[in-house]
Design a protein around this motif. Structure first.
Motif, mmCIF file in Angstrom:
data_model
loop_
_atom_site.group_PDB
_atom_site.id
_atom_site.type_symbol
_atom_site.label_atom_id
_atom_site.label_comp_id
_atom_site.label_asym_id
_atom_site.label_seq_id
_atom_site.Cartn_x
_atom_site.Cartn_y
_atom_site.Cartn_z
ATOM 1 N N ILE A 4 0.844 -1.207 0.000
ATOM 2 C CA ILE A 4 0.000 0.000 0.000
ATOM 3 C C ILE A 4 0.871 1.246 0.000
ATOM 4 O O ILE A 4 0.629 2.185 -0.756
ATOM 5 C CB ILE A 4 -0.965 -0.010 1.201
ATOM 6 C CG1 ILE A 4 -2.010 -1.110 1.014
ATOM 7 C CG2 ILE A 4 -1.640 1.346 1.379
ATOM 8 C CD1 ILE A 4 -2.859 -1.374 2.221
ATOM 9 N N ARG A 7 2.460 1.677 -3.450
ATOM 10 C CA ARG A 7 1.477 2.121 -4.446
ATOM 11 C C ARG A 7 1.106 3.587 -4.246
ATOM 12 O O ARG A 7 0.776 4.282 -5.196
ATOM 13 C CB ARG A 7 0.241 1.228 -4.400
ATOM 14 C CG ARG A 7 0.537 -0.166 -4.965
ATOM 15 C CD ARG A 7 -0.615 -1.125 -4.856
ATOM 16 N NE ARG A 7 -1.846 -0.571 -5.388
ATOM 17 C CZ ARG A 7 -3.051 -0.997 -5.049
ATOM 18 N NH1 ARG A 7 -3.201 -1.963 -4.167
ATOM 19 N NH2 ARG A 7 -4.123 -0.460 -5.577
ATOM 20 N N ALA A 8 1.164 4.059 -2.999
ATOM 21 C CA ALA A 8 0.852 5.467 -2.708
ATOM 22 C C ALA A 8 2.062 6.368 -2.903
ATOM 23 O O ALA A 8 1.932 7.593 -2.830
ATOM 24 C CB ALA A 8 0.328 5.601 -1.278
ATOM 25 N N LEU A 15 4.123 5.321 6.434
ATOM 26 C CA LEU A 15 2.793 4.780 6.697
ATOM 27 C C LEU A 15 2.689 4.296 8.137
ATOM 28 O O LEU A 15 1.683 4.532 8.807
ATOM 29 C CB LEU A 15 2.467 3.659 5.715
ATOM 30 C CG LEU A 15 1.075 3.051 5.823
ATOM 31 C CD1 LEU A 15 -0.020 4.108 5.771
ATOM 32 C CD2 LEU A 15 0.870 2.012 4.733
ATOM 33 N N THR A 30 -0.275 13.147 0.635
ATOM 34 C CA THR A 30 -0.057 11.813 1.182
ATOM 35 C C THR A 30 -1.399 11.165 1.508
ATOM 36 O O THR A 30 -1.641 10.007 1.156
ATOM 37 C CB THR A 30 0.822 11.875 2.448
ATOM 38 O OG1 THR A 30 2.079 12.464 2.108
ATOM 39 C CG2 THR A 30 1.035 10.501 3.050
ATOM 40 N N ALA A 33 -3.176 10.322 -1.750
ATOM 41 C CA ALA A 33 -2.592 9.150 -2.396
ATOM 42 C C ALA A 33 -3.029 7.867 -1.694
ATOM 43 O O ALA A 33 -3.389 6.878 -2.349
ATOM 44 C CB ALA A 33 -1.069 9.258 -2.405
ATOM 45 N N LEU A 34 -3.029 7.866 -0.377
ATOM 46 C CA LEU A 34 -3.473 6.686 0.371
ATOM 47 C C LEU A 34 -4.958 6.409 0.130
ATOM 48 O O LEU A 34 -5.352 5.254 -0.044
ATOM 49 C CB LEU A 34 -3.199 6.868 1.866
ATOM 50 C CG LEU A 34 -1.737 6.759 2.273
ATOM 51 C CD1 LEU A 34 -1.548 7.246 3.700
ATOM 52 C CD2 LEU A 34 -1.241 5.328 2.102
ATOM 53 N N GLY A 36 -6.657 7.117 -2.527
ATOM 54 C CA GLY A 36 -6.780 6.563 -3.871
ATOM 55 C C GLY A 36 -6.405 5.094 -3.922
ATOM 56 O O GLY A 36 -7.101 4.288 -4.543
ATOM 57 N N VAL A 37 -5.322 4.728 -3.260
ATOM 58 C CA VAL A 37 -4.883 3.332 -3.228
ATOM 59 C C VAL A 37 -5.925 2.459 -2.539
ATOM 60 O O VAL A 37 -6.167 1.321 -2.945
ATOM 61 C CB VAL A 37 -3.515 3.214 -2.518
ATOM 62 C CG1 VAL A 37 -3.170 1.779 -2.200
ATOM 63 C CG2 VAL A 37 -2.426 3.852 -3.362
#
Length: 57
Positions: A4, A7-8, A15, A30, A33-34, A36-37
């Motif tokens: 994860i 990917r972010a 994380l 950040t 992006a998280l 979205g993942v």
């Protein structure tokens, strides 16, 4: 968790810091992006974080 984070576009350590509260105010990008993942829209994310208004009696 490492997948994860990758990917972010963040490190697994970043994380972990977010999850444990050692990074209490992650950057907006950040968080986006998280989200979205994880398949969450920003509206869904805000809905989960926003305080609820008191119900009128």
């Amino acid at each position: 968790m490492a997948e994860i984070a990758a990917r972010a576009g963040i490190s697994a350590e970043t994380l972990r810091k977010i999850e444990t509260g050692r990074a209490p105010t992650p950057a907006f990008f950040t968080v986006a992006a998280l989200a979205g993942v994880l398949g969450l829209s920003m509206d869904e994310l805000i809905g989960q974080c926003a305080p609820t208004a008191p119900v009128a009696a």
